[in-house]
Design a protein around this motif. Structure first.
Motif, PDB file in Angstrom:
ATOM      1  N   GLU A 245       0.832  -1.206   0.000  1.00 53.26           N
ATOM      2  CA  GLU A 245       0.000   0.000   0.000  1.00 53.26           C
ATOM      3  C   GLU A 245       0.864   1.252   0.000  1.00 53.26           C
ATOM      4  OE1 GLU A 245      -2.682  -0.192   3.331  1.00 53.26           O
ATOM      5  OE2 GLU A 245      -3.403  -2.187   2.746  1.00 53.26           O
ATOM      6  N   PHE A 246       1.900   1.241   0.806  1.00 54.13           N
ATOM      7  CA  PHE A 246       2.840   2.361   0.911  1.00 54.13           C
ATOM      8  C   PHE A 246       3.485   2.652  -0.446  1.00 54.13           C
ATOM      9  CE2 PHE A 246       7.437   3.272   1.587  1.00 54.13           C
ATOM     10  CZ  PHE A 246       7.348   4.548   2.148  1.00 54.13           C
ATOM     11  N   MET A 247       3.997   1.614  -1.101  1.00 54.68           N
ATOM     12  CA  MET A 247       4.663   1.804  -2.393  1.00 54.68           C
ATOM     13  C   MET A 247       3.676   2.188  -3.486  1.00 54.68           C
ATOM     14  SD  MET A 247       7.843   1.725  -1.969  1.00 54.68           S
ATOM     15  CE  MET A 247       8.318   1.803  -3.679  1.00 54.68           C
ATOM     16  N   ASN A 248       2.482   1.590  -3.493  1.00 53.23           N
ATOM     17  CA  ASN A 248       1.476   1.958  -4.489  1.00 53.23           C
ATOM     18  C   ASN A 248       1.099   3.418  -4.371  1.00 53.23           C
ATOM     19  OD1 ASN A 248       1.402  -0.602  -5.621  1.00 53.23           O
ATOM     20  ND2 ASN A 248      -0.317  -1.269  -4.377  1.00 53.23           N
ATOM     21  N   ALA A 249       0.947   3.903  -3.143  1.00 54.03           N
ATOM     22  CA  ALA A 249       0.623   5.313  -2.928  1.00 54.03           C
ATOM     23  C   ALA A 249       1.759   6.212  -3.407  1.00 54.03           C
ATOM     24  CB  ALA A 249       0.322   5.572  -1.455  1.00 54.03           C
ATOM     25  N   LYS A 250       3.002   5.814  -3.113  1.00 56.83           N
ATOM     26  CA  LYS A 250       4.157   6.613  -3.560  1.00 56.83           C
ATOM     27  C   LYS A 250       4.257   6.623  -5.089  1.00 56.83           C
ATOM     28  CE  LYS A 250       8.016   7.322  -0.999  1.00 56.83           C
ATOM     29  NZ  LYS A 250       7.682   8.618  -0.563  1.00 56.83           N
ATOM     30  N   LEU A 251       4.070   5.459  -5.715  1.00 54.11           N
ATOM     31  CA  LEU A 251       4.136   5.388  -7.170  1.00 54.11           C
ATOM     32  C   LEU A 251       3.034   6.228  -7.812  1.00 54.11           C
ATOM     33  CD1 LEU A 251       4.964   1.633  -7.796  1.00 54.11           C
ATOM     34  CD2 LEU A 251       6.414   3.596  -8.325  1.00 54.11           C
ATOM     35  N   LYS A 252       1.838   6.135  -7.264  1.00 58.19           N
ATOM     36  CA  LYS A 252       0.724   6.916  -7.798  1.00 58.19           C
ATOM     37  C   LYS A 252       1.004   8.406  -7.649  1.00 58.19           C
ATOM     38  CE  LYS A 252      -4.278   7.317  -7.648  1.00 58.19           C
ATOM     39  NZ  LYS A 252      -5.524   6.853  -7.026  1.00 58.19           N
ATOM     40  N   SER A 253       1.497   8.786  -6.498  1.00 52.69           N
ATOM     41  CA  SER A 253       1.813  10.189  -6.248  1.00 52.69           C
ATOM     42  C   SER A 253       2.909  10.689  -7.193  1.00 52.69           C
ATOM     43  CB  SER A 253       2.262  10.349  -4.789  1.00 52.69           C
ATOM     44  OG  SER A 253       2.771  11.634  -4.560  1.00 52.69           O
ATOM     45  N   GLU A 254       3.963   9.904  -7.338  1.00 55.00           N
ATOM     46  CA  GLU A 254       5.094  10.305  -8.188  1.00 55.00           C
ATOM     47  C   GLU A 254       4.691  10.401  -9.656  1.00 55.00           C
ATOM     48  OE1 GLU A 254       8.312  11.192  -7.328  1.00 55.00           O
ATOM     49  OE2 GLU A 254       7.598  11.129  -5.262  1.00 55.00           O
ATOM     50  N   THR A 255       3.957   9.406 -10.138  1.00 55.68           N
ATOM     51  CA  THR A 255       3.630   9.396 -11.571  1.00 55.68           C
ATOM     52  C   THR A 255       2.483  10.336 -11.918  1.00 55.68           C
ATOM     53  OG1 THR A 255       2.203   7.452 -11.286  1.00 55.68           O
ATOM     54  CG2 THR A 255       4.494   7.049 -11.931  1.00 55.68           C
ATOM     55  N   SER A 256       1.708  10.775 -10.928  1.00 54.21           N
ATOM     56  CA  SER A 256       0.590  11.676 -11.226  1.00 54.21           C
ATOM     57  C   SER A 256       1.067  13.052 -11.670  1.00 54.21           C
ATOM     58  CB  SER A 256      -0.333  11.803 -10.010  1.00 54.21           C
ATOM     59  OG  SER A 256       0.319  12.495  -8.962  1.00 54.21           O
ATOM     60  N   HIS A 257       2.291  13.413 -11.343  1.00 45.61           N
ATOM     61  CA  HIS A 257       2.839  14.709 -11.730  1.00 45.61           C
ATOM     62  C   HIS A 257       3.470  14.681 -13.117  1.00 45.61           C
ATOM     63  CE1 HIS A 257       2.077  15.943  -7.664  1.00 45.61           C
ATOM     64  NE2 HIS A 257       2.931  15.071  -7.170  1.00 45.61           N
ATOM     65  N   ALA A 258       3.617  13.501 -13.678  1.00 46.21           N
ATOM     66  CA  ALA A 258       4.296  13.364 -14.969  1.00 46.21           C
ATOM     67  C   ALA A 258       3.387  13.796 -16.116  1.00 46.21           C
ATOM     68  CB  ALA A 258       4.733  11.923 -15.178  1.00 46.21           C
ATOM     69  N   GLU A 259       3.994  14.455 -17.072  1.00 46.59           N
ATOM     70  CA  GLU A 259       3.254  14.887 -18.258  1.00 46.59           C
ATOM     71  C   GLU A 259       3.363  13.872 -19.387  1.00 46.59           C
ATOM     72  OE1 GLU A 259       4.543  18.827 -19.285  1.00 46.59           O
ATOM     73  OE2 GLU A 259       4.192  19.564 -17.243  1.00 46.59           O
ATOM     74  N   THR A 260       4.373  13.019 -19.326  1.00 48.65           N
ATOM     75  CA  THR A 260       4.602  12.044 -20.394  1.00 48.65           C
ATOM     76  C   THR A 260       4.857  10.664 -19.793  1.00 48.65           C
ATOM     77  OG1 THR A 260       7.000  12.357 -20.403  1.00 48.65           O
ATOM     78  CG2 THR A 260       5.697  13.831 -21.830  1.00 48.65           C
ATOM     79  N   ALA A 261       4.771   9.658 -20.631  1.00 52.37           N
ATOM     80  CA  ALA A 261       5.070   8.291 -20.190  1.00 52.37           C
ATOM     81  C   ALA A 261       6.532   8.182 -19.757  1.00 52.37           C
ATOM     82  CB  ALA A 261       4.769   7.303 -21.313  1.00 52.37           C
ATOM     83  N   LYS A 262       7.415   8.847 -20.492  1.00 47.59           N
ATOM     84  CA  LYS A 262       8.838   8.797 -20.151  1.00 47.59           C
ATOM     85  C   LYS A 262       9.093   9.408 -18.783  1.00 47.59           C
ATOM     86  CE  LYS A 262      13.438   9.754 -21.868  1.00 47.59           C
ATOM     87  NZ  LYS A 262      14.253  10.193 -22.996  1.00 47.59           N
ATOM     88  N   GLN A 263       8.434  10.519 -18.494  1.00 46.07           N
ATOM     89  CA  GLN A 263       8.594  11.135 -17.174  1.00 46.07           C
ATOM     90  C   GLN A 263       8.092  10.197 -16.080  1.00 46.07           C
ATOM     91  OE1 GLN A 263       6.566  14.909 -17.130  1.00 46.07           O
ATOM     92  NE2 GLN A 263       8.458  16.051 -17.456  1.00 46.07           N
ATOM     93  N   SER A 264       6.970   9.538 -16.333  1.00 43.51           N
ATOM     94  CA  SER A 264       6.422   8.599 -15.346  1.00 43.51           C
ATOM     95  C   SER A 264       7.424   7.497 -15.038  1.00 43.51           C
ATOM     96  CB  SER A 264       5.120   7.974 -15.847  1.00 43.51           C
ATOM     97  OG  SER A 264       4.090   8.913 -15.869  1.00 43.51           O
ATOM     98  N   ILE A 265       7.999   6.922 -16.073  1.00 41.00           N
ATOM     99  CA  ILE A 265       8.965   5.834 -15.870  1.00 41.00           C
ATOM    100  C   ILE A 265      10.220   6.361 -15.182  1.00 41.00           C
ATOM    101  CG2 ILE A 265      10.434   4.144 -17.041  1.00 41.00           C
ATOM    102  CD1 ILE A 265       8.138   3.839 -19.108  1.00 41.00           C
ATOM    103  N   GLN A 266      10.649   7.557 -15.566  1.00 37.84           N
ATOM    104  CA  GLN A 266      11.818   8.163 -14.914  1.00 37.84           C
ATOM    105  C   GLN A 266      11.535   8.385 -13.431  1.00 37.84           C
ATOM    106  OE1 GLN A 266      14.982   9.094 -16.529  1.00 37.84           O
ATOM    107  NE2 GLN A 266      15.424   8.916 -14.346  1.00 37.84           N
TER     108      GLN A 266
END
Length: 192
Positions: A64-85
């Protein structure tokens, strides 16, 4: 009439997760858990069961902790590449100075071959990460951001393998610069 709990369950579960994350399952004793969680041994048993059951709950909490962090981190990304980065950066920078690596990777290495419940939880977490990467790669391929020379599933498997290695190396004295170089090389596979 039973006594009410004198602790917040999620707070003490987080403390247990952190101790298992730092020390591993085998090295963590019930006495260590009682001391680190700041609760009585009886309360630990009454609330969480035995050490193995507590460990499985700690793995769920970590998910749950990691899923929340991943969701939070990738929600700010404008592109797929940014999300993966962002995902790679989280795995490299998110470990902080603790050098604990990843609880799933650590647990898989320590227990998965002899504990089917741990194996099931770690495998589920790994599959979830692979699917996230695959979906992001497909998105990037559809928008022309990534090359279509390779199948998204194969690329996701390769990137996930790199992530697993990075998560393991994060537990060693490997420098963050080295981990970023490894990530950058793997991410270059996506480019057109």
């Amino acid at each position: 009439m039973g006594r009410s709990k004198e602790f917040e369950e999620s707070v003490v579960l987080q403390k247990a997760m952190e101790l298992f994350w730092e020390q591993g399952y085998e090295k963590t004793s019930m006495s260590d858990l009682v001391e680190h969680m700041g609760i009585h041994r009886r309360s630990l048993y009454d609330t969480f069961g035995d050490k193995h059951t507590l460990f499985l709950k700690a793995l769920d909490y970590f998910a749950e902790f990691m899923n929340a962090k991943l969701k939070s981190e990738t929600s700010h990304a404008e592109t797929a590449k940014q999300s993966i980065q962002f995902i790679f950066d989280l795995m490299i920078e998110g470990a902080g100075d603790s050098h604990w690596g990843c609880l799933f990777v650590n647990s898989a290495a320590e227990l998965a071959l002899r504990d089917m419940e741990v194996n099931e939880k770690t495998e589920k977490a790994f599959i979830r990460t692979e699917h996230l990467l695959e979906n992001l790669i497909r998105k990037g391929q559809q928008t022309g951001e990534f090359s279509c020379d390779y199948d998204a599933e194969v690329l996701a498997e390769s990137l996930h393998n790199t992530l697993l290695g990075i998560r393991l190396l994060a537990r060693t004295t490997a420098s963050k610069d080295k981990l970023h170089r490894i990530a950058d090389f793997s991410l270059a596979l996506l480019n057109k």
